[in-house]
Design an enzyme around this catalytic site. Structure first.
Site, PDB file in Angstrom:
ATOM      1  N   GLN A 205      -1.609   2.203   5.361  1.00 49.19           N
ATOM      2  CA  GLN A 205      -2.649   1.750   6.290  1.00 49.19           C
ATOM      3  C   GLN A 205      -2.096   0.816   7.358  1.00 49.19           C
ATOM      4  O   GLN A 205      -2.464   0.910   8.517  1.00 49.19           O
ATOM      5  CB  GLN A 205      -3.765   1.026   5.524  1.00 49.19           C
ATOM      6  CG  GLN A 205      -4.608   1.934   4.668  1.00 49.19           C
ATOM      7  CD  GLN A 205      -5.342   3.002   5.467  1.00 49.19           C
ATOM      8  OE1 GLN A 205      -5.733   2.793   6.608  1.00 49.19           O
ATOM      9  NE2 GLN A 205      -5.511   4.158   4.874  1.00 49.19           N
ATOM     10  N   CYS A 365     -10.129   6.599  -3.137  1.00 45.53           N
ATOM     11  CA  CYS A 365      -8.900   6.649  -3.956  1.00 45.53           C
ATOM     12  C   CYS A 365      -8.495   5.247  -4.413  1.00 45.53           C
ATOM     13  O   CYS A 365      -7.306   4.897  -4.404  1.00 45.53           O
ATOM     14  CB  CYS A 365      -7.746   7.298  -3.206  1.00 45.53           C
ATOM     15  SG  CYS A 365      -8.050   9.007  -2.833  1.00 45.53           S
TER      16      CYS A 365
END
Ligand code: PMP
Length: 406
Positions: A205, A365
């Site tokens: 990310q 997730c």
């Protein structure tokens, strides 16, 4: 920060951003799942297959030599992007998931023993949990998960207390995909090194939000996926310190990663080839290099723009009755995860879609994180530098309309 003209120019470089979703303009707020691609990346894929395709490393002819040079140039772009000491420390993988599996299977199986501990956090993505569970099961090592605070931040003192002389390895997400919370990775890596543990930073990310400097972080491994930094799917990177990578056994065997093969025994090449068995995603790597070269000069302004979008969206969402934000801290980037009282997250996601607004709904997730927060899922809006304040307005207006229907 970008002005309106710059944003329009940037948006015009991403063809999908002018597409319709049904009859409405697409408002793409699922950038944490995958980012959209600029025309230069799309063109790089097309150019490679139209005029540059050949297998790499073994060909004596011009086309193969050019494909090899393009592949290795992409490795140089990756090294520049994360400030690696040398391009060979950047291994091409299928993505962040494969990169972590590589470290777990290769380093973990060689060095972990019964009683050793792997320190993770409750906010890790499944990709930084399950590979370690697989290796823990086989080696007898134990996984320890550091807790988070109610605001979604890592409980750093608790993390430090769990770091002991038994800790051999730590896995830390630089930025939570589910909440956007940013971790103080440099401080955590230094603490891990102080007890003799190696540290892997999951940058899946963070790589798209701000500058990544692996030398500054001083991590032993850093992983990210091409598709979240405006490159193609199916390509990603494992960065590792050269001396650590070269002391690790191969992850997969096959062509290109060997020095000499004989039925009496085979010897392996050094990095990067040691970990790139078989024909890699050549076109993917080349296009990733183009994506990184495109994005690199924009990174600082992009992060500022996203921070402004996040502040604006957070303010507007805070005014929505019954809306609760998870990850309620200023230490975060580009993601808003929330629930609205009385409306199931899936209903919100489905209804937003009818307005052309793409968000993600569910556990992202990160089931252990959801468990720690006491929820089964959230609605997640995630921004990239091409998103606009008008899109935030459209998103919040749609939420308010949806709320009226319930
Ligand atoms: N780690 C984090 C923090 C992620 O957000 C993701 C992707 N959602 C991954 C790892 C795995 O990345 P990929 O699916 O591209 O391999």
């Amino acid at each position: 920060m970008f002005n309106a003209i710059e944003i329009e120019k940037i948006r015009s470089e991403f063809p999908i951003l002018s597409a319709l979703s049904g009859k409405r303009p697409l408002v793409y707020l699922d950038n944490a799942a995958t980012a959209q691609k600029p025309q230069c990346v799309i063109d790089a894929v097309s150019r490679f297959y139209s005029g540059g395709n050949a297998n790499i490393h073994r060909g004596l002819y011009r086309l193969s030599a050019e494909a090899t040079a393009a592949f290795e140039r992409a490795r140089e772009s990756v090294a520049r992007f994360i400030n690696a000491r040398e391009p060979r420390e950047c291994i091409f993988t299928r993505g962040a998931t494969e990169a972590i599996n590589l470290v777990a299977a290769s380093w973990g199986m060689k060095y972990l023993r019964e009683g050793d501990e792997i320190l993770l956090t409750q906010m890790e993505h499944h990709a930084d949990i399950v590979p370690w569970q697989l290796v823990a099961e086989r080696t007898g090592a134990k996984i320890v998960a550091a807790p988070i605070l109610p605001n979604g931040e890592l409980d750093v003192p608790a993390w430090k207390n769990l770091l002991t002389e038994r800790t051999r390895f730590v896995g830390i997400s630089a930025m939570s995909n589910a909440l956007g919370v940013v971790n103080p990775v440099k401080e955590l890596v230094a603490a891990a090194h102080a007890v003799g543990a190696l540290a892997l930073v999951d940058g899946a990310q963070s790589a798209a939000h701000g500058i990544t400097d692996v030398r500054e972080i001083d991590c032993d491994f850093f992983v990210f996926s091409g598709h979240k930094v405006f490159g193609p799917t199916g390509i990603g990177v494992l960065y590792g310190r050269a001396e650590i990578l070269n002391a690790m056994p191969p992850y997969q065997g096959g062509g290109d990663m060997i020095e000499k093969v004989d039925f009496s025994g085979t010897t392996f090449r050094e990095i990067p080839e040691r970990f790139e068995a078989g024909t890699p995603n050549i076109c993917g790597a080349v296009a990733l290099g183009v994506a990184l070269d495109y994005f690199s000069p924009l990174r600082l302004a992009a992060a500022e723009h996203e921070a402004a979008l996040l502040r604006y969206a957070t303010e507007k969402l805070t005014a929505v009755p019954g809306l609760k934000i998870f990850g309620d801290t200023p230490n975060k980037a580009s993601v808003i995860s929330f629930q609205i009282e009385g409306i199931h997250p899936s209903d919100i996601g489905t209804m937003l879609d009818t307005y052309g607004i793409a968000v993600r709904v569910g556990h992202h997730c990160a089931m252990p994180l959801m468990k720690a927060l006491g929820v089964t899922g959230t609605v997640r809006a995630s921004f990239a530098f091409y998103n606009t304040f008008a899109e935030v307005d459209a998103f919040v207006d749609a939420l308010l309309r949806i709320q009226k229907m319930f």
